[in-house]
Motif scaffolding. Structure first.
Motif, PDB file in Angstrom:
ATOM      1  N   GLY A 108       0.818  -1.204   0.000  1.00  0.00           N
ATOM      2  CA  GLY A 108       0.000   0.000   0.000  1.00  0.00           C
ATOM      3  C   GLY A 108       0.852   1.254   0.000  1.00  0.00           C
ATOM      4  O   GLY A 108       0.608   2.187  -0.774  1.00  0.00           O
ATOM      5  N   SER A 109       1.867   1.279   0.853  1.00  0.00           N
ATOM      6  CA  SER A 109       2.718   2.472   0.925  1.00  0.00           C
ATOM      7  C   SER A 109       3.351   2.756  -0.436  1.00  0.00           C
ATOM      8  O   SER A 109       3.425   3.908  -0.867  1.00  0.00           O
ATOM      9  CB  SER A 109       3.834   2.270   1.960  1.00  0.00           C
ATOM     10  OG  SER A 109       3.291   2.117   3.252  1.00  0.00           O
ATOM     11  N   ASP A 219      -7.808   6.391  -2.113  1.00  0.00           N
ATOM     12  CA  ASP A 219      -7.075   5.296  -1.466  1.00  0.00           C
ATOM     13  C   ASP A 219      -8.100   4.226  -1.080  1.00  0.00           C
ATOM     14  O   ASP A 219      -8.878   4.389  -0.142  1.00  0.00           O
ATOM     15  CB  ASP A 219      -6.330   5.831  -0.236  1.00  0.00           C
ATOM     16  CG  ASP A 219      -5.501   4.749   0.448  1.00  0.00           C
ATOM     17  OD1 ASP A 219      -5.746   3.551   0.180  1.00  0.00           O
ATOM     18  OD2 ASP A 219      -4.631   5.101   1.269  1.00  0.00           O
ATOM     19  N   GLN A 222      -7.650  -0.069   2.029  1.00  0.00           N
ATOM     20  CA  GLN A 222      -8.348  -0.789   3.105  1.00  0.00           C
ATOM     21  C   GLN A 222      -9.812  -1.077   2.749  1.00  0.00           C
ATOM     22  O   GLN A 222     -10.366  -2.092   3.144  1.00  0.00           O
ATOM     23  CB  GLN A 222      -8.261   0.009   4.418  1.00  0.00           C
ATOM     24  CG  GLN A 222      -8.585  -0.856   5.613  1.00  0.00           C
ATOM     25  CD  GLN A 222      -8.188  -0.287   6.974  1.00  0.00           C
ATOM     26  OE1 GLN A 222      -8.841  -0.618   7.945  1.00  0.00           O
ATOM     27  NE2 GLN A 222      -7.156   0.517   7.077  1.00  0.00           N
TER      28      GLN A 222
END
Ligand code: PMP
Length: 395
Positions: A108-109, A219, A222
């Motif tokens: 994700g980062s 984003d 999640q």
């Protein structure tokens, strides 16, 4: 009483004197077993990773099949690697909104870093708008945009030109200007304690971005892959993002991430690909094969439909004078209690009684519920019984 952050680091260091430092041996579907053979219902899915359950047989087969062919070749797209191509095709179709170009990464980062670099290259602008209590990862660019000063403080100087605004407050849009490269926002805020956008909020944000020529980066790291009652959370928002970041549930338990955009935008990284984004393991063929199998399972079994029914049952059963709110959408649910001490006691009680729950990085008075999408009604009933009992024990 230890603070939440001490507990978090204790967990990372796997100290044996902390009650969460259990050794787990095996996992399957909704369950995890420890080395003593005790079974736990997993209510957090590794924070939105095991969306289709642990060790799904189709994912395991895909991994084995790919390992038997090759594991890693070269880095700069020198060879066509079919797991990457097949995944990119199916995933871009699943995303819609003409997000037909995918850049595959490891996490994700890294997806966030890539998305920020892409927004700079495409717009020529340098400023970003992010949100209070947003979490986007732990690398330096991602740290610059997370919305918690305590997390950023030790690493200054971070990226310049970042402004944090309040989520769900359109009055704050005045800070989005013609210098803004992109607004980067979680479709449902995660570590803030599962806060969905108000009706029409993301649409208004989209309009504001269009007005000043800023990109909108969503984003979905999640919230994506079925957790909120649609394959991607933005699918119910009537908007088309410019860039979407993905990871976590993408790989069915394997490490992989991506940032996706329209071709016209991604082309700005292709002018000289060496100066775009280089990643040795990004889109690893074994992870890509697992991700393709996982996406197919979610789509074929329509697993994204399950969280909305499951949410109703959780809400029906999680009734207690100390629960002030059950917040969130689908299987991103936060049970709001009053103190961190109580949350911690409930987590420990649940663990003792075979249920795994968790807290949030930026909200230590809520209990996190984000089970695999395949959790059954009986498992939800059993888990809620234990949670409510656990809260009772704290009174
Ligand atoms: N964005 C969001 C919304 C996340 O929840 C996370 C991880 N919790 C990240 C980005 C970073 O992902 P990773 O840990 O894979 O780097």
């Amino acid at each position: 009483m230890a603070s939440i952050k001490q507990l978090f680091f204790a967990n990372l260091a796997q100290t044996t004197d902390f009650p969460l430092a259990l050794e787990m041996e095996r996992a399957e579907g909704v369950h995890i077993w420890d080395t003593n053979g005790k079974a736990y219902i997993d209510l957090i899915s590794g924070i939105s990773v095991s969306n289709i359950g642990h060790r799904h047989p189709k994912v395991v087969d895909a991994i084995k099949g790919q390992v038997d062919k090759y594991m890693h070749l070269l880095v700069y797209g020198e060879f066509i690697q079919s797991p990457q191509v097949l995944l990119a095709n199916e995933l871009s179709q699943a995303l819609g909104s003409n997000l037909d170009n995918l850049f595959l990464v490891n996490s994700g980062s890294e997806a966030i870093e890539g998305a920020m670099k892409l927004a700079k290259r495409y717009t020529g602008r340098r400023e970003f708008i992010a949100f209070d209590k947003a979490y986007h990862g732990s690398t330096q660019g991602a740290l610059s945009i997370i919305g918690d000063e305590e997390f950023r403080r030790g690493y200054r100087p971070l990226l310049p030109g970042i402004r944090h605004i309040q989520f769900n407050d359109t009055a704050e849009f005045q800070h989005i200007t013609e210098n803004t490269a992109a607004v980067i926002v979680e479709t449902v805020q995660g570590e803030a304690g599962y806060i969905p956008p108000h009706a029409g909020y993301l649409k208004a944000l989209r309009e504001k971005c269009d007005e000043v020529g800023a990109l909108l980066i969503l984003d979905e790291i999640q919230a994506g892959f079925g957790r909120t009652g649609s394959l991607f959370a933005f699918h119910t928002e009537d908007i088309h993002p410019d860039i979407v970041t993905l990871a976590k549930g993408m790989g069915g338990g394997m490490p992989i991430g991506a940032f996706a955009s329209r071709k016209e935008i991604m082309d700005s990284l292709k002018e000289n690909p060496i100066l775009g984004h280089i990643t040795t393991f990004g889109g690893h063929p074994v992870s890509a094969a697992a991700a393709l199998a996982s996406l197919q399972v979610i789509q074929e079994e329509e697993l994204w439909k399950r969280p909305l029914e499951g949410e109703k049952l959780f809400r029906e059963l999680l009734v207690h004078p100390l629960i002030t709110e059950v917040r969130g959408r689908g299987f991103m649910l936060a049970v709001q209690l009053d103190t961190f001490e109580r949350v911690q006691k409930v987590i420990e009680y649940c663990l003792e009684h075979g249920v795994i729950t968790d807290w949030f990085l930026f909200n230590d008075t809520s209990l996190r519920l984000s089970p695999p999408l395949i959790i059954t009604d009986d498992e939800i009933r059993r888990a809620c019984e234990v949670i409510v009992e656990g809260i009772d024990r704290t009174v």
